[in-house]
Design a protein around this motif. Sequence first.
Motif, mmCIF file in Angstrom:
data_model
loop_
_atom_site.group_PDB
_atom_site.id
_atom_site.type_symbol
_atom_site.label_atom_id
_atom_site.label_comp_id
_atom_site.label_asym_id
_atom_site.label_seq_id
_atom_site.Cartn_x
_atom_site.Cartn_y
_atom_site.Cartn_z
ATOM 1 N N GLY A 51 -7.858 -16.417 9.770
ATOM 2 C CA GLY A 51 -8.444 -15.134 9.419
ATOM 3 C C GLY A 51 -8.916 -15.090 7.975
ATOM 4 O O GLY A 51 -8.914 -16.098 7.271
ATOM 5 N N LEU A 52 -9.296 -13.912 7.528
ATOM 6 C CA LEU A 52 -9.745 -13.726 6.146
ATOM 7 C C LEU A 52 -8.574 -13.922 5.196
ATOM 8 O O LEU A 52 -7.459 -13.487 5.485
ATOM 9 N N THR A 53 -8.831 -14.542 4.090
ATOM 10 C CA THR A 53 -7.907 -14.915 3.005
ATOM 11 C C THR A 53 -7.074 -16.142 3.334
ATOM 12 O O THR A 53 -6.453 -16.709 2.448
ATOM 13 N N SER A 54 -7.010 -16.550 4.603
ATOM 14 C CA SER A 54 -6.147 -17.674 4.956
ATOM 15 C C SER A 54 -6.985 -18.920 5.225
ATOM 16 O O SER A 54 -8.130 -19.032 4.782
ATOM 17 N N SER A 55 -6.421 -19.867 5.975
ATOM 18 C CA SER A 55 -7.107 -21.124 6.264
ATOM 19 C C SER A 55 -6.395 -21.790 7.431
ATOM 20 O O SER A 55 -5.453 -21.230 8.012
ATOM 21 N N LEU A 185 -15.428 -7.616 -10.257
ATOM 22 C CA LEU A 185 -14.951 -8.752 -9.473
ATOM 23 C C LEU A 185 -15.449 -8.632 -8.039
ATOM 24 O O LEU A 185 -15.385 -7.552 -7.453
ATOM 25 N N PRO A 186 -15.921 -9.746 -7.450
ATOM 26 C CA PRO A 186 -16.348 -9.701 -6.045
ATOM 27 C C PRO A 186 -15.202 -10.020 -5.086
ATOM 28 O O PRO A 186 -15.428 -10.179 -3.898
ATOM 29 N N TYR A 187 -13.968 -10.122 -5.595
ATOM 30 C CA TYR A 187 -12.850 -10.533 -4.743
ATOM 31 C C TYR A 187 -11.542 -9.943 -5.264
ATOM 32 O O TYR A 187 -11.451 -9.465 -6.400
ATOM 33 N N ILE A 188 -10.510 -9.985 -4.396
ATOM 34 C CA ILE A 188 -9.138 -9.640 -4.770
ATOM 35 C C ILE A 188 -8.284 -10.877 -4.524
ATOM 36 O O ILE A 188 -8.414 -11.533 -3.491
ATOM 37 N N ASP A 189 -7.397 -11.175 -5.460
ATOM 38 C CA ASP A 189 -6.628 -12.416 -5.399
ATOM 39 C C ASP A 189 -5.133 -12.119 -5.534
ATOM 40 O O ASP A 189 -4.724 -11.428 -6.471
ATOM 41 N N PRO A 190 -4.293 -12.633 -4.616
ATOM 42 C CA PRO A 190 -2.842 -12.463 -4.765
ATOM 43 C C PRO A 190 -2.299 -13.064 -6.056
ATOM 44 O O PRO A 190 -1.196 -12.721 -6.478
ATOM 45 N N MET A 226 -4.165 -5.509 -0.115
ATOM 46 C CA MET A 226 -5.458 -6.013 0.331
ATOM 47 C C MET A 226 -5.733 -5.685 1.785
ATOM 48 O O MET A 226 -6.873 -5.423 2.158
ATOM 49 N N TRP A 227 -4.687 -5.719 2.630
ATOM 50 C CA TRP A 227 -4.976 -5.721 4.062
ATOM 51 C C TRP A 227 -4.131 -4.789 4.900
ATOM 52 O O TRP A 227 -4.041 -4.985 6.103
ATOM 53 N N GLY A 228 -3.524 -3.790 4.327
ATOM 54 C CA GLY A 228 -2.761 -2.920 5.210
ATOM 55 C C GLY A 228 -2.147 -1.742 4.511
ATOM 56 O O GLY A 228 -2.498 -1.399 3.378
ATOM 57 N N SER A 229 -1.197 -1.131 5.193
ATOM 58 C CA SER A 229 -0.500 0.040 4.684
ATOM 59 C C SER A 229 0.957 -0.073 5.088
ATOM 60 O O SER A 229 1.329 0.293 6.200
ATOM 61 N N GLY A 230 1.773 -0.617 4.210
ATOM 62 C CA GLY A 230 3.187 -0.770 4.525
ATOM 63 C C GLY A 230 3.895 -1.565 3.460
ATOM 64 O O GLY A 230 3.274 -2.150 2.571
ATOM 65 N N ARG A 231 5.204 -1.582 3.566
ATOM 66 C CA ARG A 231 6.029 -2.306 2.601
ATOM 67 C C ARG A 231 6.967 -3.242 3.371
ATOM 68 O O ARG A 231 8.098 -2.854 3.679
ATOM 69 N N PRO A 232 6.529 -4.460 3.711
ATOM 70 C CA PRO A 232 5.198 -5.017 3.488
ATOM 71 C C PRO A 232 4.256 -4.654 4.641
ATOM 72 O O PRO A 232 4.689 -4.104 5.654
ATOM 73 N N ALA A 233 2.990 -5.011 4.496
ATOM 74 C CA ALA A 233 1.990 -4.685 5.512
ATOM 75 C C ALA A 233 1.670 -5.852 6.435
ATOM 76 O O ALA A 233 1.376 -5.652 7.608
ATOM 77 N N ASN A 254 -2.448 -17.234 2.030
ATOM 78 C CA ASN A 254 -3.398 -16.123 2.123
ATOM 79 C C ASN A 254 -3.972 -15.877 0.732
ATOM 80 O O ASN A 254 -3.376 -15.158 -0.074
ATOM 81 N N GLY A 255 -5.111 -16.469 0.458
ATOM 82 C CA GLY A 255 -5.661 -16.465 -0.893
ATOM 83 C C GLY A 255 -6.593 -15.307 -1.167
ATOM 84 O O GLY A 255 -6.451 -14.212 -0.624
ATOM 85 N N ALA A 256 -7.574 -15.568 -2.020
ATOM 86 C CA ALA A 256 -8.505 -14.524 -2.462
ATOM 87 C C ALA A 256 -9.411 -14.073 -1.322
ATOM 88 O O ALA A 256 -9.799 -14.855 -0.453
ATOM 89 N N SER A 257 -9.756 -12.786 -1.341
ATOM 90 C CA SER A 257 -10.594 -12.202 -0.294
ATOM 91 C C SER A 257 -11.847 -11.597 -0.901
ATOM 92 O O SER A 257 -11.770 -10.792 -1.840
#
Length: 693
Positions: A51-55, A185-190, A226-233, A254-257
Motif C-alpha cells: 500500500g501507500l507508504t509501504s513496500s 513539503l510534498p510529503y509526510i514522513d514518519p 498520516m492515515w487514520g484516527s486512533g491511538r494507534p490508527a 511505512n515510509g514517507a507518503s
Amino acid sequence: MEHRIPRFTLEGVKDADVSVHPFSTEDELGLKLTRFRRDGHDGDVVLLVHGLTSSSDIFVMPEIRNMASFLLDNGFGDVWALDFRMSSHFPYDVETRDDSLDDIALYDHPAALAEIRRHVGADRRIHVIAHCLGSLSFTMALFAGTTGPIASLVCNSVALTPRVPRWSRLKLAFGATVFEYLMGLPYIDPRFHHAPPLTRRWLFARAVSLFHPECREPACHMQSFMWGSGRPAMYVHANLARETHTHERLADLNGASGVHYYRHIRKMVAAGRAVRRDPGDPRHAALPDDYLSRARGVDTPILLLTGDRNRVFTDSNIVMHRLLEKAAPGRHELQVLPAYGHIDPIIGKNAHADVYPLIIDFLSVRRAEMAAAAQGRGAGSEHVDAVVVGSGFGGSVAAYRLAEAGLSVVVLERGRAYAPGDFARTPAQMSRAFWDPAAGLYGMFDVWGFRAFDSVVASGLGGGSLIYANVLLRKDERWFVREHPLPGGGYENWPVTRADLDPHYDEVERMMGATPYPFHLPAYAGTEKTHAMQDAAAELGLEWRLPPLAVSFAPEPGAEPAIGVPITTPAYGSLHGDARRLTCRLCGECDIGCNDGAKNSLDHTYLSAAVHHGADVRTLHEVRAIRPRPRGGYEVDYVVYAPEAGEGARAARSGPRRAWARCARSGASAWCSPRAPTAPPTCCCATAPRSRG
C-alpha cells in the motif's frame, strides 16, 4: 541510526530462489518485482501488492512468519512481490509529482502483470493479494479491464468504497494544501522526529506526539496522523512483534507518503466509491468514470478482508461486499478479523495463525475450481471416484488407501489445517479457538452438550487426532464375543476376531509411529506422573506397562530418542510443506494441539500420504447432504466456510456446491452426530482397493 533489522532485507524468506525483475511503465517510471520460487514450481502464481507508504518489505519481514514464506510453505511456490510507484523503495513519494490512483491502475499494475507473464507464460493462473491503496488501485485496474485474467483477488482493508473516520475526512480536506503551501513539503514522513531541531518538520513531529500518549515510538504517532484516527490508527499494538514496534522499524516498513494522493482519496470518499480523479484527463480516457459501474462484468472472485478495529478505512470492505452481493450474489466473500486493525492482518505477529490460513483456503478453493473447470468438469459439479467426508481416523485411512489404489479422491474437512506453531495458546487466541460458524468462529474445539454429559470434539484437518492423548490400544481379544447375551435380551456378535484385526493394528501402528514412552532413558525417567501410575499399580496389585503412543520421541524410526530435535520428513512428505517438526519436549500440551509437531497426528501421517498419492484435501468444506444416484454413485452437497460480518452472519462463503462420486465415505464424527450429513452407512466403490488399515 541503528537498524536492528536491515532495511529492505530479503532474509525473511528462506529456502527459495530469489530474483529481482526491474521493468518500466508506459509513463516512464522504473519499478520492480521480486520473485520467490521454490523447487521449480510451475503452478499458480501469487502476486503481492503493498500500500501507500509501504513496500514489498511488509510481505517478507524476518521478525514474523511472513506472508511470502507462508504461501511458499502451503503449496504456492511461485510468489512475486511488487514495488510500484507508491513504494518506499523509490523516491517518487517525496518528489513534487501529482500522480493519482488512476495512473497506478492504468500504468503500474498492467506493466507488472505483463512482466510476470513474460516470465511464466500467458497460461499460468495469477492470484493477487493486495493491501491498502495497493488493493484499491489494483481493484480499479481489475474493474477497468487493464489487468487481463486474474484467478482471484484478496483485498485487505479497502477496495472500491473507501470510507474513513470524521477526523480523517478533515485531514483529507485540508492536509495536502497545508503541507504543500504552508510547510512547503510534498510529503509526510514518519522520520520527521529526527529532523534538525526547531525546523518545521521537527516541530510538527513533536506536536503530533503530544496527542499520542499510547506509546513512545514517534513513527507510530506520525503514521496514525498520516492515515487514520486512533491511538494507534494503523494496527492494534498487541498484534505487533516487539521487534516491529520500534521507531526505526516502523519508519522502514511505512515510509514517507506523497500528499498528492490525498486529493484523489478525498474525491472517492466524497463519492462513496472509486472514481476517476479528473474525467477530463485524456491520458485516462480508457478508464471508467465510476469503477463500480462494471461490477457485474467482473468474474474474478474477491475476498475482502478487514479488521474489526480498522481505524483507517473503517467498514469500507463491509460496504464493498454489500454492493458486490447485489451485483453478483455469492461470487465474492468477506472476512471480518476480530481484534485486528488496518495493516496488522499483514504484519501482525500472529497473522500466520489468524489471517493467512483464511487467504490460503480462499486461494486453494479457487485453484481447485479452476483446475476442475479446465478439465471440463465445471466448478459446480465435480466428478471423482471417491468423496471422503471428514479427515479423522476413519476418513484419513480411507482417503490414503483409496488414493493409493489409484482412485481420484476428494477429502472434505469442515475445519482448518494446523501446521506446527498454528495452535492457539494465548488467552486471546483461545477465546477464538472454538467452532461456531454462526458466530464467526472457526477454531478447533467444538463443544457438544448431551443429556448426561458434555463432549469436546475436534474440528480441523486430522480430526480427533489433533486433541486425543496419542494412546493406541488394541481391543482386548476377550471382547470379540459371539452369541453373547445382552442385558434385557438379544445377543452381541462380532463377525471378526482379534487375530483378523492384528495385521491391521500392525499397519496402523507403523503409520502412526507408535512407540512406548522411553521411560528407561535418563532424560525421560523423571516424569512424576509416570512414577505415580507405577506406584499406584503396584499398590493395587495390577500389571503396569507403557502403552504405545503416536508420538515421535526419536528423529526417525529406530533412532535414539532425544528431546526437541528435528524430525526427519517421511518419504511421502508433508501436506504442511516445509513446516519444521521437533521430537517431544514433554510439554504436556498434546490435548490442545502439538505446536512442535511431535504428535504423529493424521495430518502428518495418513493425510500426507494420501496427498502424496494424489488426494485433493480441502479444508473449511462441510458436507450437508449425501444422496445415492439412481444409476449408481452419490451426489455430495457441501458448503465452503468463511466468517461474515454483522449480526446473523452467514456461515458459508457460497451456496451449496456439488460433487458426484462413485464412492461416498462418511468418516465424520465419532458420536454419529445428528448433525452429520445424510449418508450411506458404508463405503461402496466399483473398484474398491484391498481393505487394510
